[in-house]
Scaffold this active site. Structure first.
Site, PDB file in Angstrom:
ATOM      1  CE  LYS A  80      -3.142  -0.805  -6.468  1.00  0.00           C
ATOM      2  NZ  LYS A  80      -1.876  -0.155  -5.971  1.00  0.00           N
TER       3      LYS A  80
ATOM      4  NE  ARG B 165       2.327  -2.733 -10.453  1.00  0.00           N
ATOM      5  CZ  ARG B 165       1.342  -3.308 -10.248  1.00  0.00           C
ATOM      6  NH1 ARG B 165       0.180  -2.817 -10.073  1.00  0.00           N
ATOM      7  NH2 ARG B 165       1.245  -4.654 -10.183  1.00  0.00           N
TER       8      ARG B 165
HETATM    9  N1  HH2 Z   1       0.128  -2.242  -6.553  1.00  0.00           N
HETATM   10  C1  HH2 Z   1      -0.093  -3.658  -6.717  1.00  0.00           C
HETATM   11  C2  HH2 Z   1       1.047  -4.385  -6.911  1.00  0.00           C
HETATM   12  N2  HH2 Z   1       2.314  -3.865  -6.908  1.00  0.00           N
HETATM   13  N3  HH2 Z   1       3.713  -2.017  -7.171  1.00  0.00           N
HETATM   14  C3  HH2 Z   1       3.684  -0.629  -7.143  1.00  0.00           C
HETATM   15  N4  HH2 Z   1       4.960  -0.180  -7.176  1.00  0.00           N
HETATM   16  N5  HH2 Z   1       2.855   0.083  -6.859  1.00  0.00           N
HETATM   17  C4  HH2 Z   1       1.540  -0.385  -6.777  1.00  0.00           C
HETATM   18  O1  HH2 Z   1       0.594   0.286  -6.644  1.00  0.00           O
HETATM   19  C5  HH2 Z   1       1.118  -1.827  -6.734  1.00  0.00           C
HETATM   20  C6  HH2 Z   1       2.404  -2.626  -7.014  1.00  0.00           C
HETATM   21  C7  HH2 Z   1      -1.657  -4.252  -6.449  1.00  0.00           C
HETATM   22  O2  HH2 Z   1      -2.224  -4.296  -7.674  1.00  0.00           O
HETATM   23  P1  HH2 Z   1      -2.021  -5.628  -8.535  1.00  0.00           P
HETATM   24  O3  HH2 Z   1      -0.854  -5.843  -9.100  1.00  0.00           O
HETATM   25  O4  HH2 Z   1      -3.044  -5.389  -9.909  1.00  0.00           O
HETATM   26  O5  HH2 Z   1      -2.884  -6.871  -7.776  1.00  0.00           O
HETATM   27  P2  HH2 Z   1      -2.433  -7.920  -6.974  1.00  0.00           P
HETATM   28  O6  HH2 Z   1      -1.442  -7.357  -5.845  1.00  0.00           O
HETATM   29  O7  HH2 Z   1      -3.604  -8.376  -6.288  1.00  0.00           O
HETATM   30  O8  HH2 Z   1      -1.672  -8.812  -7.761  1.00  0.00           O
END
Ligand code: HH2
Length: 300
Positions: free
Chosen positions: A242, A277
């Protein structure tokens, strides 16, 4: 057993205090040690891997790789929730993720699959296709039907804290006391979920690193992760790659933030976080294996 952040942390104790029998039955494993949730974003625009896995074949291959690497759960998302992301209509979101779930199950994959969605229709379709749990970054607040779907199906659910929506959440977020405010918001959301018929022992909580939080808010939340055990549910940490890691380390490219992500994951593990995660499962598993071997409770 040890003290961290003023809290006594023991995975065995956490397992008992969080009454995880139902959770264990759904997931097929206990949460008495940190478990890895491998991320697959079936999206063209996710902040660190957008466009890499947005075709079903590449998403399936990545999912299988993450399982070989040691993922205990896969988290599949069809809508980016990065700051400023475009809202994806549920039918488009489903067209992205459902074929991937179907193909993974048809190929015999038996690890739990989490569907990362804010939409009840997507959650329902994903669970019907073989997903095991719902990961809702809005904490069941975005879609009024979500709590009812989760309650009806009786699956585990991740209730994450977010201030605002992905479109607006980084517009000057403010808290009186970020740890207390996020804690109280999650406590309210858990109560709303149980009032809607969701079993408390099927709820996982998550302070939502990066969702309506400044660098300072994220660092403070990281420092006080152990506080969230008082909610009585397993805690999930999503810090992988992040922005705050980039800011702290001066690394602009998200995929190059693996070492910083490992530091955050281990810091979470040291505070008893049960689910990490992560994008980089093999790397996190290696770090955790070493950390756990050194930090094991055998020498008590
Ligand atoms: N962060 C993201 C997405 N889903 N779910 C939970 N429970 N906790 C988190 O911190 C979280 C999440 C964001 O990360 P990422 O999926 O890699 O990116 P994007 O939202 O751009 O797909």
């Amino acid at each position: 057993m040890k003290i961290c952040g003023g809290y006594l942390v023991s995975y065995a104790g956490l397992r008992q205090s969080a009454r995880m029998d139902k959770m264990q039955a759904s997931l097929g494993f206990t949460l008495d040690r940190p478990r890895l949730m491998g991320i697959i974003n079936v999206t063209p625009d996710s902040f660190s891997d957008g466009g890499l896995f947005d075709a079903p074949e590449t998403a399936v291959a990545q999912a299988q790789k993450l399982v070989r690497d040691g993922a205990d759960i896969l988290d599949l998302g069809g809508e980016s929730t990065r700051p400023g992301a475009r809202v994806v209509p549920p039918d488009e979101e489903q067209a992205r993720v459902i074929p991937v779930i179907e193909q993974l199950r048809a190929a015999g994959l038996d690890v739990p699959i989490s569907i990362d969605t804010r939409n009840a229709a997507t959650a329902r379709a994903a669970l019907a296709a073989g997903a095991t749990l719902v990961n809702d970054v809005s904490g069941l607040t975005y879609d009024r039907e979500m709590a009812a779907v989760v309650a009806e199906i009786g699956c585990p659910v991740v209730i994450m804290h977010a201030k605002g929506t992905p479109e607006t959440m980084q517009h000057n977020p403010q808290y009186e006391d970020v740890v207390a405010d996020v804690y109280e918001a999650l406590a309210r959301q858990i109560d709303q979920a149980t009032n809607a018929g969701i079993a408390r022992d099927l709820i996982v909580t998550d302070p939502g690193i990066g969702f309506g939080k400044t660098l300072e808010h994220n660092v403070t939340l990281m420092k006080h992760l152990a506080r969230f055990h008082d909610l009585g549910c397993p805690v999930l940490l999503g810090a992988s790659r992040k922005r705050f890691i980039g800011t702290l380390s001066g690394v602009e490219t998200a995929s190059e933030r693996v070492p910083g992500s490992l530091a955050a994951a281990l810091f979470g593990a040291a505070q008893g976080v049960q689910l990490l995660r992560v994008h980089d499962v093999a790397e996190t598993k290696q770090a955790l294996d070493v950390w756990m071997a050194i930090d094991g409770e055998d020498d008590e």
